[in-house]
Design a protein around this motif. Structure first.
Motif, mmCIF file in Angstrom:
data_model
loop_
_atom_site.group_PDB
_atom_site.id
_atom_site.type_symbol
_atom_site.label_atom_id
_atom_site.label_comp_id
_atom_site.label_asym_id
_atom_site.label_seq_id
_atom_site.Cartn_x
_atom_site.Cartn_y
_atom_site.Cartn_z
ATOM 1 N N MET A 46 8.242 -29.854 -27.243
ATOM 2 C CA MET A 46 7.333 -28.817 -27.535
ATOM 3 C C MET A 46 8.000 -27.490 -26.762
ATOM 4 N N GLU A 47 8.259 -27.744 -25.603
ATOM 5 C CA GLU A 47 8.730 -26.764 -24.959
ATOM 6 C C GLU A 47 10.126 -25.973 -25.237
ATOM 7 N N LEU A 48 10.892 -27.314 -25.447
ATOM 8 C CA LEU A 48 12.381 -26.600 -25.753
ATOM 9 C C LEU A 48 12.487 -26.044 -27.269
ATOM 10 N N ILE A 49 11.586 -26.593 -28.408
ATOM 11 C CA ILE A 49 11.431 -25.934 -29.289
ATOM 12 C C ILE A 49 10.898 -24.364 -29.513
ATOM 13 N N GLY A 50 9.808 -24.570 -28.669
ATOM 14 C CA GLY A 50 9.028 -23.345 -28.544
ATOM 15 C C GLY A 50 10.089 -22.015 -27.953
ATOM 16 N N TRP A 51 10.557 -22.548 -26.789
ATOM 17 C CA TRP A 51 11.407 -21.324 -26.497
ATOM 18 C C TRP A 51 12.690 -21.127 -27.260
ATOM 19 N N ALA A 52 13.574 -22.007 -27.612
ATOM 20 C CA ALA A 52 14.880 -22.059 -28.109
ATOM 21 C C ALA A 52 14.953 -21.625 -29.631
ATOM 22 N N VAL A 53 13.564 -22.173 -30.223
ATOM 23 C CA VAL A 53 13.504 -21.868 -31.691
ATOM 24 C C VAL A 53 12.800 -20.880 -32.270
ATOM 25 N N ILE A 54 11.339 -21.250 -31.913
ATOM 26 C CA ILE A 54 10.371 -20.560 -32.533
ATOM 27 C C ILE A 54 9.992 -19.394 -31.991
ATOM 28 N N VAL A 55 10.289 -18.950 -30.911
ATOM 29 C CA VAL A 55 10.036 -17.516 -30.116
ATOM 30 C C VAL A 55 11.259 -16.611 -30.783
ATOM 31 N N PRO A 56 12.505 -17.046 -30.596
ATOM 32 C CA PRO A 56 13.426 -16.182 -31.355
ATOM 33 C C PRO A 56 13.223 -16.122 -32.805
ATOM 34 N N LEU A 57 12.884 -17.037 -33.646
ATOM 35 C CA LEU A 57 12.741 -16.980 -35.140
ATOM 36 C C LEU A 57 11.525 -16.087 -35.257
ATOM 37 N N GLY A 58 10.467 -16.060 -34.419
ATOM 38 C CA GLY A 58 9.360 -15.150 -34.548
ATOM 39 C C GLY A 58 9.641 -13.710 -34.283
ATOM 40 N N CYS A 59 10.368 -13.554 -33.230
ATOM 41 C CA CYS A 59 10.580 -12.139 -32.916
ATOM 42 C C CYS A 59 11.777 -11.535 -33.991
ATOM 43 N N LEU A 60 12.531 -12.470 -34.498
ATOM 44 C CA LEU A 60 13.605 -11.989 -35.663
ATOM 45 C C LEU A 60 12.633 -11.588 -36.837
ATOM 46 N N ALA A 61 11.735 -12.555 -37.145
ATOM 47 C CA ALA A 61 11.071 -12.359 -38.434
ATOM 48 C C ALA A 61 9.939 -11.036 -38.358
ATOM 49 N N PHE A 62 9.572 -10.849 -37.200
ATOM 50 C CA PHE A 62 9.033 -9.793 -36.971
ATOM 51 C C PHE A 62 9.699 -8.386 -37.144
ATOM 52 N N LEU A 63 10.814 -8.413 -36.343
ATOM 53 C CA LEU A 63 11.773 -7.024 -36.389
ATOM 54 C C LEU A 63 12.274 -6.912 -37.751
ATOM 55 N N THR A 64 12.819 -7.866 -38.587
ATOM 56 C CA THR A 64 13.240 -7.787 -39.669
ATOM 57 C C THR A 64 12.166 -7.284 -40.797
ATOM 58 N N GLY A 65 10.955 -7.917 -40.642
ATOM 59 C CA GLY A 65 9.692 -7.241 -41.412
ATOM 60 C C GLY A 65 9.676 -5.781 -41.125
ATOM 61 N N LEU A 66 9.513 -5.453 -39.861
ATOM 62 C CA LEU A 66 9.705 -4.131 -39.467
ATOM 63 C C LEU A 66 10.578 -3.152 -40.348
ATOM 64 N N LEU A 67 11.934 -3.669 -40.175
ATOM 65 C CA LEU A 67 12.956 -3.040 -40.744
ATOM 66 C C LEU A 67 13.003 -2.835 -42.249
ATOM 67 N N MET A 68 12.492 -4.116 -42.881
ATOM 68 C CA MET A 68 12.276 -3.854 -44.411
ATOM 69 C C MET A 68 11.105 -2.909 -44.869
ATOM 70 N N SER A 69 10.026 -3.037 -44.041
ATOM 71 C CA SER A 69 8.952 -1.877 -44.526
ATOM 72 C C SER A 69 9.197 -0.392 -44.119
ATOM 73 N N LEU A 70 9.889 -0.167 -43.045
ATOM 74 C CA LEU A 70 10.257 1.098 -42.712
ATOM 75 C C LEU A 70 11.651 1.631 -43.481
ATOM 76 N N GLY A 71 12.572 0.721 -43.626
ATOM 77 C CA GLY A 71 13.757 1.079 -44.519
ATOM 78 C C GLY A 71 13.649 1.108 -45.838
ATOM 79 N N THR A 72 12.535 0.670 -46.452
ATOM 80 C CA THR A 72 12.182 0.775 -48.043
ATOM 81 C C THR A 72 11.009 1.626 -48.435
ATOM 82 N N SER A 73 10.704 1.838 -49.469
ATOM 83 C CA SER A 73 9.329 2.612 -49.899
ATOM 84 C C SER A 73 8.314 1.785 -49.975
ATOM 85 N N TRP A 74 8.234 0.666 -49.374
ATOM 86 C CA TRP A 74 7.210 -0.091 -49.172
ATOM 87 C C TRP A 74 6.386 0.659 -47.940
ATOM 88 N N GLY A 75 7.016 1.136 -47.003
ATOM 89 C CA GLY A 75 6.400 1.455 -45.701
ATOM 90 C C GLY A 75 5.449 0.542 -45.134
#
Lengths: 168, 82
Positions: free
Chosen positions: A52-81
């Motif tokens: 759980m510790e390994l999956i959490g730090w090595a997979v879940i946290v990076p994917l969560g951060c990437l999903a959050f950042l790309t979501g921001l990019l998609m919102s701000l970079g399109t007319s969706w806002g």
């Protein structure tokens, strides 16, 4: 600022992969948490917490951060806002909440795993699992994913005020 | 997430959006359901005596009283003291 079509599709692909991957990784974490909860064998419980510790730090946290950042990019970079549509706003709030809880919770997982090394087998066997966090997290992420697919209609006050300006 | 631009999908009733509309019903339902879920979780934690909340994550060294890990920490500290 609007992204070029190719850039938008690339960002969308990255966002979908990271978001769905986040759910899948959380499901793998949940499987280990259930194993730790149900097992009475020290080796199984300790191995599950280590996983759980390994999956959490090595997979879940990076994917969560990437999903959050790309979501921001998609919102701000399109007319969706970011705050023009209710579904985007709610998805943003839920994703921020899920990522925040994840980042606050992972040090606890590391600490538990570290402390388990100092325990006797009998103590490790009764350590239990961590089912609530991944289960709730998966629920929240699935809601966000469904919302992203259906895109229910509804403009916020800001979205309604900005729309006429865009149409001019 | 955003595979379709918002301008592509027309409003279902075809009316102009220049007049400010109220909060959609699905948003109200969503907020009510979310509030009920949160209240039920809080209630369940109170009934079962579970210790949880933001403070649990902030207390050094990350652990609050009553958690499995905190029991481990206490036991480990006691062993090292002896």
């Amino acid at each position: 600022m609007q992204m070029a079509p190719q850039m938008r599709k690339a960002a969308l692909a990255l966002h979908i992969c990271s978001s769905v991957g986040w759910i899948g990784a959380a499901a793998a974490y949940l499987a280990l948490a259930v194993a730790a909860q149900l097992s009475r064998q020290a080796s199984t419980v300790y191995t599950a917490w280590s996983g759980m510790e390994l999956i959490g730090w090595a997979v879940i946290v990076p994917l969560g951060c990437l999903a959050f950042l790309t979501g921001l990019l998609m919102s701000l970079g399109t007319s969706w806002g970011l705050v023009r549509h209710y579904w985007v706003l709610i998805a943003l709030v839920l994703t921020t909440l899920a990522l925040g809880v994840l980042l606050l919770h992972m040090p606890t997982v590391s600490q538990t795993t570290k402390l388990a090394r100092a325990m006797t087998d009998a103590e490790v066997a009764t350590l239990g699992g961590d089912i609530l966090h991944p289960a709730a997290g998966i629920g929240v992420l699935v809601v966000v994913a469904v919302m992203n697919i259906f895109k229910p209609r509804g403009l916020t006050g800001l979205g309604q005020r900005k729309r006429p300006q865009q149409e001019l | 997430m955003n595979d379709v631009e918002p301008g592509v999908q027309p409003e279902p009733n075809g009316r102009s959006t220049r007049r400010l509309a109220g909060i959609p019903r699905w948003v109200k339902v969503f907020v009510v359901v979310a509030a009920v879920v949160v209240l039920l979780m809080i209630l369940a934690m109170l009934v079962t005596g579970g210790q949880h909340g933001p403070g649990r994550h902030q207390s050094a060294p990350w652990l609050g009283e009553g958690t499995a890990a905190s029991r481990v920490a206490t036991d480990a500290d006691l062993r090292s003291a002896h």
